[in-house]
Design a protein around this motif. Structure first.
Motif, PDB file in Angstrom:
ATOM      1  N   ARG A  85     -41.519  25.719 -47.724  1.00  0.00           N
ATOM      2  CA  ARG A  85     -40.979  26.659 -46.746  1.00  0.00           C
ATOM      3  C   ARG A  85     -40.335  27.878 -47.412  1.00  0.00           C
ATOM      4  NH1 ARG A  85     -40.200  21.703 -45.139  1.00  0.00           N
ATOM      5  NH2 ARG A  85     -38.080  21.482 -45.869  1.00  0.00           N
ATOM      6  N   ALA A  86     -39.140  27.684 -47.991  1.00  0.00           N
ATOM      7  CA  ALA A  86     -38.404  28.865 -48.458  1.00  0.00           C
ATOM      8  C   ALA A  86     -37.323  28.479 -49.469  1.00  0.00           C
ATOM      9  CB  ALA A  86     -37.756  29.571 -47.274  1.00  0.00           C
ATOM     10  N   ILE A  87     -36.892  29.483 -50.199  1.00  0.00           N
ATOM     11  CA  ILE A  87     -35.698  29.403 -51.048  1.00  0.00           C
ATOM     12  C   ILE A  87     -34.647  30.256 -50.342  1.00  0.00           C
ATOM     13  CG2 ILE A  87     -34.681  30.105 -53.243  1.00  0.00           C
ATOM     14  CD1 ILE A  87     -37.460  29.570 -54.493  1.00  0.00           C
ATOM     15  N   GLU A  88     -33.443  29.702 -50.214  1.00  0.00           N
ATOM     16  CA  GLU A  88     -32.397  30.423 -49.491  1.00  0.00           C
ATOM     17  C   GLU A  88     -31.113  30.478 -50.312  1.00  0.00           C
ATOM     18  OE1 GLU A  88     -32.219  29.495 -45.085  1.00  0.00           O
ATOM     19  OE2 GLU A  88     -33.262  27.717 -45.906  1.00  0.00           O
ATOM     20  N   PHE A  89     -30.519  31.648 -50.330  1.00  0.00           N
ATOM     21  CA  PHE A  89     -29.175  31.838 -50.866  1.00  0.00           C
ATOM     22  C   PHE A  89     -28.283  31.998 -49.640  1.00  0.00           C
ATOM     23  CE2 PHE A  89     -32.002  33.069 -54.203  1.00  0.00           C
ATOM     24  CZ  PHE A  89     -31.354  32.728 -55.378  1.00  0.00           C
ATOM     25  N   ARG A  90     -27.341  31.094 -49.470  1.00  0.00           N
ATOM     26  CA  ARG A  90     -26.506  31.089 -48.268  1.00  0.00           C
ATOM     27  C   ARG A  90     -25.055  31.378 -48.643  1.00  0.00           C
ATOM     28  NH1 ARG A  90     -28.770  25.444 -45.614  1.00  0.00           N
ATOM     29  NH2 ARG A  90     -30.933  26.118 -45.373  1.00  0.00           N
ATOM     30  N   GLY A  91     -24.620  32.593 -48.409  1.00  0.00           N
ATOM     31  CA  GLY A  91     -23.239  32.979 -48.671  1.00  0.00           C
ATOM     32  C   GLY A  91     -22.816  32.784 -50.117  1.00  0.00           C
ATOM     33  N   VAL A  92     -23.698  33.091 -51.056  1.00  0.00           N
ATOM     34  CA  VAL A  92     -23.451  32.823 -52.475  1.00  0.00           C
ATOM     35  C   VAL A  92     -22.543  33.886 -53.085  1.00  0.00           C
ATOM     36  CG1 VAL A  92     -24.549  32.671 -54.747  1.00  0.00           C
ATOM     37  CG2 VAL A  92     -25.600  31.561 -52.777  1.00  0.00           C
ATOM     38  N   THR A  93     -21.508  33.407 -53.781  1.00  0.00           N
ATOM     39  CA  THR A  93     -20.616  34.268 -54.550  1.00  0.00           C
ATOM     40  C   THR A  93     -20.561  33.720 -55.966  1.00  0.00           C
ATOM     41  OG1 THR A  93     -19.295  34.870 -52.631  1.00  0.00           O
ATOM     42  CG2 THR A  93     -18.248  35.122 -54.781  1.00  0.00           C
ATOM     43  N   PHE A  94     -20.687  34.634 -56.931  1.00  0.00           N
ATOM     44  CA  PHE A  94     -20.607  34.222 -58.334  1.00  0.00           C
ATOM     45  C   PHE A  94     -19.902  35.313 -59.131  1.00  0.00           C
ATOM     46  CE2 PHE A  94     -22.047  34.153 -62.719  1.00  0.00           C
ATOM     47  CZ  PHE A  94     -21.759  32.852 -63.066  1.00  0.00           C
ATOM     48  N   THR A  95     -18.931  34.881 -59.934  1.00  0.00           N
ATOM     49  CA  THR A  95     -18.205  35.788 -60.829  1.00  0.00           C
ATOM     50  C   THR A  95     -18.289  35.230 -62.239  1.00  0.00           C
ATOM     51  OG1 THR A  95     -16.661  36.286 -59.039  1.00  0.00           O
ATOM     52  CG2 THR A  95     -15.980  36.914 -61.268  1.00  0.00           C
ATOM     53  N   TYR A  96     -18.684  36.070 -63.181  1.00  0.00           N
ATOM     54  CA  TYR A  96     -18.724  35.649 -64.585  1.00  0.00           C
ATOM     55  C   TYR A  96     -17.304  35.475 -65.099  1.00  0.00           C
ATOM     56  CZ  TYR A  96     -23.707  36.622 -64.770  1.00  0.00           C
ATOM     57  OH  TYR A  96     -25.055  36.592 -64.550  1.00  0.00           O
ATOM     58  N   PRO A  97     -17.105  34.584 -66.073  1.00  0.00           N
ATOM     59  CA  PRO A  97     -15.759  34.418 -66.633  1.00  0.00           C
ATOM     60  C   PRO A  97     -15.216  35.744 -67.157  1.00  0.00           C
ATOM     61  CG  PRO A  97     -17.241  32.705 -67.438  1.00  0.00           C
ATOM     62  CD  PRO A  97     -18.076  33.692 -66.678  1.00  0.00           C
ATOM     63  N   ASN A  98     -13.969  36.007 -66.881  1.00  0.00           N
ATOM     64  CA  ASN A  98     -13.261  37.213 -67.325  1.00  0.00           C
ATOM     65  C   ASN A  98     -13.804  38.510 -66.726  1.00  0.00           C
ATOM     66  OD1 ASN A  98     -11.609  35.575 -69.024  1.00  0.00           O
ATOM     67  ND2 ASN A  98     -13.216  35.639 -70.579  1.00  0.00           N
ATOM     68  N   ALA A  99     -14.664  38.426 -65.733  1.00  0.00           N
ATOM     69  CA  ALA A  99     -15.181  39.633 -65.084  1.00  0.00           C
ATOM     70  C   ALA A  99     -14.185  40.099 -64.022  1.00  0.00           C
ATOM     71  CB  ALA A  99     -16.536  39.363 -64.457  1.00  0.00           C
TER      72      ALA A  99
END
Length: 175
Positions: A85-99
């Motif tokens: 069917r599909a690949i879904e990103f649902r409300g994804v948040t990502f922060t790199y360390p020290n960013a």
């Protein structure tokens, strides 16, 4: 240094012509030979530069190859089938360390099976981060990535990665 040495050699040969130890035709022959030596010597210097660059690149490659494999299978034990069917990103948040700011903030995106997606944007806009999250090189701090409605954290990591292919084009090229 080499050009200076050849210049000194020509001056020395010129002095020999003036002292009548060498005639003009012999001087011209020797000057021509010395001049012909410049290009091969320059090429040897270029080879040394290329070898140095190649060695530096090989060092970086070997550092990556020497990294230990991921020791523990992260994630679940669910088998991974080809995408239906599909690949879904649902409300994804990502922060790199020290960013100072998130690379991705509350991203929602659906990629249907068979759909071709181009990730375009300036440096730092999250293109690589998106792919790294899909391949589970990193895990999102919030939100979920789903593969056919299954959170990828529940899937076998190696099987998930086997199902995904990337086509990376050099800058300025189109598919």
């Amino acid at each position: 240094v080499l050009i200076g040495a050849i210049g000194v050699g020509l001056i020395w040969l010129g002095s020999r012509v003036l002292n009548r130890q060498l005639n003009v035709s012999e001087f011209m022959q020797l000057a021509l030979v010395l001049g012909m030596m410049l290009d091969p010597i320059r090429k040897v210097a270029d080879v040394y530069t290329r070898i140095s660059r190649g060695s530096a690149g090989a060092d970086r490659i070997f550092k990556v190859l020497d990294l230990p494999p991921e020791a523990v299978e992260r994630g679940g034990d669910r088998p991974v089938q080809p995408l239906k069917r599909a690949i879904e990103f649902r409300g994804v948040t990502f922060t790199y360390p020290n960013a100072p700011a998130p690379a991705l903030n509350d991203l929602t995106l659906t990629i249907q099976r068979g759909e071709c997606l181009a990730l375009v944007g300036p440096n730092g806009s999250g293109k690589t981060t998106l792919v790294n999250l899909l391949l589970r090189f990193y895990d999102a701090q919030s939100g979920d990535v789903h593969y056919d409605d299954q959170p990828i954290a529940e899937l076998r990591l190696t099987e998930l990665r086997r199902q995904i292919a990337l086509k990376v084009l050099p800058e300025g090229f189109a598919a």
